[in-house]
Design an enzyme around this catalytic site. Structure first.
Site, PDB file in Angstrom:
ATOM      1  N   VAL A 336       0.959  -1.201  -0.001  1.00 17.72           N
ATOM      2  CA  VAL A 336       0.088   0.019   0.172  1.00 17.72           C
ATOM      3  C   VAL A 336       0.814   1.285   0.038  1.00 17.72           C
ATOM      4  O   VAL A 336       0.610   2.251  -0.678  1.00 17.72           O
ATOM      5  CB  VAL A 336      -0.877   0.066   1.320  1.00 17.72           C
ATOM      6  N   GLN A 339       2.264   1.630  -3.480  1.00 20.10           N
ATOM      7  CA  GLN A 339       1.435   2.520  -4.359  1.00 20.10           C
ATOM      8  C   GLN A 339       1.152   3.606  -4.258  1.00 20.10           C
ATOM      9  O   GLN A 339       1.067   4.444  -4.975  1.00 20.10           O
ATOM     10  CB  GLN A 339       0.168   1.378  -4.260  1.00 20.10           C
ATOM     11  N   GLU A 340       1.158   4.151  -2.734  1.00 19.21           N
ATOM     12  CA  GLU A 340       0.715   5.526  -2.383  1.00 19.21           C
ATOM     13  C   GLU A 340       2.165   6.656  -2.829  1.00 19.21           C
ATOM     14  O   GLU A 340       1.761   7.305  -3.279  1.00 19.21           O
ATOM     15  CB  GLU A 340       0.403   5.513  -0.711  1.00 19.21           C
ATOM     16  N   SER A 341       3.119   6.146  -2.493  1.00 21.19           N
ATOM     17  CA  SER A 341       4.303   7.130  -2.311  1.00 21.19           C
ATOM     18  C   SER A 341       5.679   6.600  -2.731  1.00 21.19           C
ATOM     19  O   SER A 341       6.642   7.134  -2.892  1.00 21.19           O
ATOM     20  CB  SER A 341       4.678   7.586  -0.862  1.00 21.19           C
ATOM     21  N   TYR A 466      -6.189   0.061  -8.432  1.00 21.71           N
ATOM     22  CA  TYR A 466      -5.596   0.507  -7.185  1.00 21.71           C
ATOM     23  C   TYR A 466      -5.357  -0.963  -6.470  1.00 21.71           C
ATOM     24  O   TYR A 466      -4.157  -1.204  -5.864  1.00 21.71           O
ATOM     25  CB  TYR A 466      -6.263   1.568  -6.390  1.00 21.71           C
TER      26      TYR A 466
END
Length: 509
Positions: A336, A339-341, A466
């Protein structure tokens, strides 16, 4: 003169034996003979009784398994055959065999072997009832083993290292070719070498498909032969290993049974596999297996590999500790964050979400995060928020759907997820199933649908991508962790509850 009687007189030099003593000796001998005879009769009678009951009550292989209450599977540890991780026991062959054991009303026990050669020798011995290790049925193996109905189809493929000349045929090979000892790939090469006498290769024991692909990727070897599915699901973690050519027609993958048994367990396996395939369960496993491979990109995979080496070690312990406190898988939490940063604690989007877990101001406040740029606070806040979203879902929703739906809510918002679940229910599908909900999420951007819902418009296609990306990254991290481990020891593993299947490598050997 001597009379007739005197002619039979025993000379005086001989001591005569009394007649009663001879009779006594005869009686003793006769008694011993009778004892021996009686014992022989009793032994023969006992043997006859044993033979009668054993022949009239013969126990079949299947009945022996059911009587002892367990089915013993021989296998070779690997990312899909059988392995254990933080979520328990896993692997394609393990999951199928566990379903087979359940259909027989027994428990599954796994007996791991270090090498393919040891595995094939052990089939039918006291260590296991059958072998399940993505085995290809070959002519040579069929001489000593009996195979079940096939459940997979693979093709043998030659791999080379990207950046080097790509072979157009086996004759173009210029370097070291390594395959597994006693594998179907070895048999294939032997057959092909009849027409290609210059073909040379080396064989190695106690190695699996993922190892060979990694060795091509790193340049330790120049070429290898693996099966088609092994390449498809491993290529994202080892992008330097490229496909050169197919070197075989489709090959059948099956379970191996001993040839000396009565065939009852084999027949039960064939019935089970036929039903398992016709019910669609096998196809669903294969779809899950290959789902992440569809996202493959050499450039993206290389970038992920670089950041796994450079950035992940800084945060791995924090991911592990925080995930454990929130009842999450640490690799899921790390996926996660990637994927986010891309594990950048100072990441910032145009909309104002910030930090390693890209938290909004409202979410940060809700989770008690005072500084979104602090990696420790960000990871803890993001994990707690994901766990909270998962807890908000109805208790009836089980895993892995529960986690997938929570991930979608993390991306699109819990309200929009609920709207999508309402659309799913209106469409006659299951609102508790991620596979069904993901089909309706994109409709949140269509006025005809979002105008009838509480939370209105949303870019519904984004949470679908996502969740898929996170599955891909999580899968990469799982494979990466497995390949970092020391070679597994040869041991027995007791049965356990069935874990969630996640796609990994599927080597047929």
């Amino acid at each position: 003169m001597y009379n007739i009687v005197s002619s039979f007189v025993i000379p005086k030099t001989t001591s005569p034996k009394p007649l009663g003593m001879d009779r006594k000796l005869m009686r003793q001998r006769s008694k011993k003979v009778r004892k021996i005879r009686n014992r022989s009769v009793l032994v023969a009678l006992a043997l006859a009784i044993i033979f009668y009951f054993s022949s009239s009550q013969q126990i079949t292989h299947l009945e022996r398994v059911q009587e002892k209450g367990e089915l013993v599977m021989l296998t070779i540890p690997g990312p899909t055959t059988y392995f254990e991780d933080g979520r328990g026991k896993n692997g394609l062959d393990y999951l199928i065999a566990k379903a087979f054991a359940k259909s027989l009303g027994v428990e599954l026990r796994v007996q791991s072997k270090l090498s393919l050669r040891n595995l094939l020798v052990a089939v039918g011995g006291p260590q296991g009832d059958f072998a399940a290790a993505n085995l290809v049925q070959t002519e040579e193996r069929s001489q000593s083993l009996r195979f079940s109905a096939p459940y997979l189809e693979v093709t043998h493929q030659l791999l080379y290292r990207r950046g080097t000349p790509k072979p157009k045929s086996l004759s173009d090979i210029d370097g070291e070719l390594l395959v597994i000892t006693s594998s179907s790939h070895s048999e294939q090469l032997k057959s092909l070498s009849v027409d290609i006498p210059q073909l040379r290769w080396r064989e190695q024991d106690e190695i699996e498909m993922g190892d060979l692909i990694r060795m091509v990727h790193t340049g330790e070897i120049d070429y290898t032969v693996v099966d088609s599915i092994a390449y498809l699901v491993n290529r994202h973690i080892y992008p330097n290993a490229g496909l050169a050519i197919d070197i075989s027609e489709p090959q059948m993958v099956a379970w191996a049974f001993p040839s000396h048994e009565d065939g009852s367990l084999l027949n039960a396996a064939n019935t089970f596999l036929t039903n398992y395939i016709s019910s669609g369960q096998m196809e669903r496993l294969k779809e899950q297996l290959l789902a992440q491979s569809n996202n493959f990109s050499v450039a993206d995979s290389k970038r992920l590999g670089q950041l796994v080496a450079k950035r992940l070690p800084t945060y791995e312990l924090l991911f592990r500790q925080t995930a454990a406190k929130n009842n999450l898988d640490w690799q899921l939490l790390a996926a996660v964050a990637y994927q986010e940063s891309h594990w950048n604690p100072r990441a910032k989007s145009p909309t104002g979400v910030r930090g390693l877990m890209m938290l909004t101001l409202d979410t940060a406040k809700e989770m008690g995060v005072s500084n979104r740029l602090d990696a420790n606070q960000s990871i803890k806040g993001g994990a707690a928020y994901l766990a909270k979203l998962r807890a908000r879902l109805p208790a009836r929703i089980t895993e892995p759907d529960r986690t997938f739906l929570a991930l979608a809510a993390y991306n699109v918002g819990f309200g929009h997820l609920e709207d999508a679940r309402i659309l799913t229910q209106r469409g006659g599908k299951n609102p508790d199933s991620w596979e069904d909900v993901r089909q309706y999420l994109p409709l949140l951007s269509t006025k005809k649908f979002y105008s009838t819902l509480k939370y209105g418009y949303a870019r519904g296609a984004e949470p679908v991508l996502y969740v898929s990306n996170i599955q891909y990254y999580r899968n990469y991290l799982e494979l990466y962790s497995l390949h970092l481990k020391d070679p597994p020891s040869e041991k027995t593993n007791d049965s356990a509850s069935q874990p969630k299947w996640e796609s990994n490598s599927l080597p047929s050997i």
